[in-house]
Design a protein around this motif. Structure first.
Motif, PDB file in Angstrom:
ATOM      1  N   TYR A 273      13.770 -14.883   2.675  1.00 38.22           N
ATOM      2  CA  TYR A 273      13.555 -14.247   1.374  1.00 38.22           C
ATOM      3  C   TYR A 273      13.483 -12.741   1.589  1.00 38.22           C
ATOM      4  O   TYR A 273      12.824 -12.281   2.528  1.00 38.22           O
ATOM      5  CB  TYR A 273      12.265 -14.753   0.735  1.00 38.22           C
ATOM      6  N   PRO A 274      14.131 -11.962   0.755  1.00 33.10           N
ATOM      7  CA  PRO A 274      14.153 -10.508   0.984  1.00 33.10           C
ATOM      8  C   PRO A 274      12.799  -9.874   0.645  1.00 33.10           C
ATOM      9  O   PRO A 274      12.004 -10.419  -0.120  1.00 33.10           O
ATOM     10  CB  PRO A 274      15.236 -10.027   0.015  1.00 33.10           C
TER      11      PRO A 274
ATOM     12  N   TRP B 215       9.790 -13.613  -5.602  1.00 33.62           N
ATOM     13  CA  TRP B 215       9.911 -12.162  -5.839  1.00 33.62           C
ATOM     14  C   TRP B 215      11.356 -11.746  -6.077  1.00 33.62           C
ATOM     15  O   TRP B 215      11.630 -10.841  -6.875  1.00 33.62           O
ATOM     16  CB  TRP B 215       9.343 -11.372  -4.647  1.00 33.62           C
ATOM     17  N   TRP B 216      12.297 -12.382  -5.361  1.00 32.11           N
ATOM     18  CA  TRP B 216      13.697 -11.965  -5.500  1.00 32.11           C
ATOM     19  C   TRP B 216      14.228 -12.210  -6.912  1.00 32.11           C
ATOM     20  O   TRP B 216      15.242 -11.628  -7.293  1.00 32.11           O
ATOM     21  CB  TRP B 216      14.564 -12.692  -4.464  1.00 32.11           C
TER      22      TRP B 216
ATOM     23  N   PHE C  50      10.170  -3.554  -5.144  1.00 35.63           N
ATOM     24  CA  PHE C  50       9.222  -2.960  -6.093  1.00 35.63           C
ATOM     25  C   PHE C  50       7.816  -3.170  -5.540  1.00 35.63           C
ATOM     26  O   PHE C  50       7.620  -3.954  -4.599  1.00 35.63           O
ATOM     27  CB  PHE C  50       9.366  -3.613  -7.479  1.00 35.63           C
TER      28      PHE C  50
ATOM     29  N   LEU D  74       2.434  -6.546 -11.064  1.00 29.85           N
ATOM     30  CA  LEU D  74       1.479  -7.552 -11.526  1.00 29.85           C
ATOM     31  C   LEU D  74       0.547  -6.925 -12.569  1.00 29.85           C
ATOM     32  O   LEU D  74       0.275  -7.510 -13.630  1.00 29.85           O
ATOM     33  CB  LEU D  74       0.695  -8.059 -10.310  1.00 29.85           C
TER      34      LEU D  74
ATOM     35  N   ARG E 294       5.624 -15.339  -3.281  1.00 28.75           N
ATOM     36  CA  ARG E 294       6.569 -14.465  -2.577  1.00 28.75           C
ATOM     37  C   ARG E 294       7.980 -15.050  -2.475  1.00 28.75           C
ATOM     38  O   ARG E 294       8.946 -14.320  -2.283  1.00 28.75           O
ATOM     39  CB  ARG E 294       6.038 -14.054  -1.202  1.00 28.75           C
ATOM     40  N   THR E 295       8.107 -16.377  -2.610  1.00 27.92           N
ATOM     41  CA  THR E 295       9.451 -16.966  -2.602  1.00 27.92           C
ATOM     42  C   THR E 295      10.136 -16.789  -3.962  1.00 27.92           C
ATOM     43  O   THR E 295      11.275 -17.210  -4.146  1.00 27.92           O
ATOM     44  CB  THR E 295       9.429 -18.463  -2.232  1.00 27.92           C
TER      45      THR E 295
ATOM     46  N   LEU F 186       5.433 -13.278  -9.804  1.00 31.67           N
ATOM     47  CA  LEU F 186       4.860 -12.196  -8.997  1.00 31.67           C
ATOM     48  C   LEU F 186       3.811 -12.702  -8.025  1.00 31.67           C
ATOM     49  O   LEU F 186       3.464 -12.028  -7.063  1.00 31.67           O
ATOM     50  CB  LEU F 186       4.276 -11.125  -9.919  1.00 31.67           C
ATOM     51  N   ARG F 187       3.291 -13.888  -8.264  1.00 29.33           N
ATOM     52  CA  ARG F 187       2.243 -14.439  -7.395  1.00 29.33           C
ATOM     53  C   ARG F 187       2.822 -15.306  -6.286  1.00 29.33           C
ATOM     54  O   ARG F 187       2.080 -15.838  -5.461  1.00 29.33           O
ATOM     55  CB  ARG F 187       1.251 -15.251  -8.227  1.00 29.33           C
TER      56      ARG F 187
END
Lengths: 288, 288
Positions: free
Chosen positions: A264-265, B199-200, A269, A275, B196-197, B193-194
């Motif tokens: 995952y990148p 976020w992209w 931001f 949030l 991390r997988t 946003l909570r």
């Protein structure tokens, strides 16, 4: 991520093509074998493997840097379509890029044989699937003498150079020959003809290819021997048993993607800031 | 083939857009409703509906005469991707033709807004899916003032003419607006946003669109009202509940395909003759 904790070794090593060495690979008897797994175990692993493959594909997509190209070759009825349905059908359709290659169009024939192939390569982040491929240009073209030997015999080198370039550009190539036996093909053709919902898949010309079985096998043996590079390895999957074929192709894809290990990148931001911004918008009704 | 033997009426009638009439359709409160089914029933029907859809898609593919185009529109996080994963993921990936439309490229901007759309239409025998579509040219373009009103206001007629042409050429159009509420979008953005997988998938610019929620709803209302033709009807699917969204989109596709009633084609060969020819080839080993 680590799913290798089992007694069998990697399926890729087991099924990597070994041209010239016949015990398992390209001979007729190999087609019905099921090396490395029995039916009950394959069924038990199926749902878990589907999820592993789905997760790896999502990471490949999210990473957005590389691609996979699965080249599927095999005689008629060997299960190219079935593999796409049952293996690729398990991953997100938005991450899949399927291209089939039939008889070349007049426009395609006015170009080099790799022209239409290049245009069909998967963009980064996709799993591309070639249902037949540039290998037809050293298989059917050779067996049916659609081009002279002076033409097709130069293509092995051209293919290796092309695949090296594709691999270097960030696309991992996996080439799979679905190997069915002559006997099994006969049964599958009969089954097609006995089921009216399968008639549309039957082509009388398939029997012409069937009559040239040994010539095709020789052409496959050559193609696999000459183009079995580290950059673009060939695997020979025994495919008389559909459950084995699906299990093996799934495992080969999983092992390939685990080795690539897509990530995952990192976010572009500030997560805490976004949030906080988002929380401020939380409300039952939209702002006026 | 007949799967209509249930007390509820067709889902297409229930969810057909009724602009101006708000009880179920485009208002905020409608988004969390689940008309026509409860969660337990939808879950119980899921596997059967998936198989019905798969069979209909195979008949469409085999028939090789017509296509379906599913247009998916909806605000960020409304579930366009999820619908493709969970509904379209149930049919054969080889029969699916997915195209997404983001910000136009410089080349695309040098053409009429329908240029890139035409190029992305599904060929016959496919179920095409547009993840966003030409409707963005009367939605985001209008809300963000990317073109003057004199330009975008003429597009409704252009869209209707275009869709009429596509429909007349043998492609059945189904347009679905996935309607989530402002409150639900907030929850989904926070969830992204909570994790991390996820976020992209987050884009800070999404909050800008969120702030213009009412303007977007007005633009949707207009687009749906002006382009809700018999040739290309709009459905509004309440999508706060993902299980409902998937159930409803599946039912709408099933009802559409059942009405089209695609048929396996007649064979272009003599079945008995081919059966006899094939039987003659049955052998344990290929001919020399």
């Amino acid at each position: 991520m680590a799913t290798r904790s089992r007694s069998r070794g990697p399926v890729r090593e087991m099924l990597r093509a070994r041209p010239g060495k016949r015990p398992l690979n390209l001979d007729e008897r190999g087609a019905s074998k099921t090396p490395g797994v029995n039916k009950a175990t394959a069924a038990a692993e199926g749902a878990r493997d589907a999820k592993i493959l789905r997760d790896l594909q999502e990471r490949l997509y999210a990473e957005d840097r590389r691609a996979v190209l699965l080249v599927l070759q095999g005689m008629d009825t060997s299960g190219k379509d079935g593999t796409i349905t049952h293996v690729i059908g398990n991953v997100d359709p938005q991450g899949v890029h399927i291209r089939g290659f039939g008889k070349p169009t007049p426009e395609e024939l006015r170009h080099d044989f790799l022209w239409r192939i290049r245009r069909a390569l998967p963009p980064k982040r996709f799993i591309g699937i070639f249902n037949r491929s540039h290998y037809e240009d050293v298989l059917v073209v050779r067996v049916k003498r659609l081009a002279p030997k002076s033409v097709w015999s130069k293509r092995y080198d051209a293919i290796n150079a092309f695949e090296r370039e594709v691999s270097a550009s960030g696309t991992t190539i996996v080439k799979i020959c679905l190997r069915i036996s002559y006997a099994e093909q006969g049964e599958r053709l009969l089954a097609r003809l006995r089921d009216r919902t399968k008639w549309w898949k039957f082509n009388p010309a398939d029997l012409g290819d069937r009559a040239r079985w040994r010539e095709y096998m020789a052409a496959y043996e050559d193609a696999i021997a000459k183009c079995n590079t580290e950059a673009a390895p060939w695997y020979v999957v025994p495919s008389d048993k559909k459950w084995y074929r699906d299990w093996a192709v799934t495992r080969i894809l999983i092992e390939t993607l685990e080795e690539m290990d897509p990530r995952y990148p990192e976010p572009q931001f500030d997560v805490a800031e976004e949030l906080a911004r988002t929380k401020k918008t939380i409300a039952k009704t939209p702002p006026r």
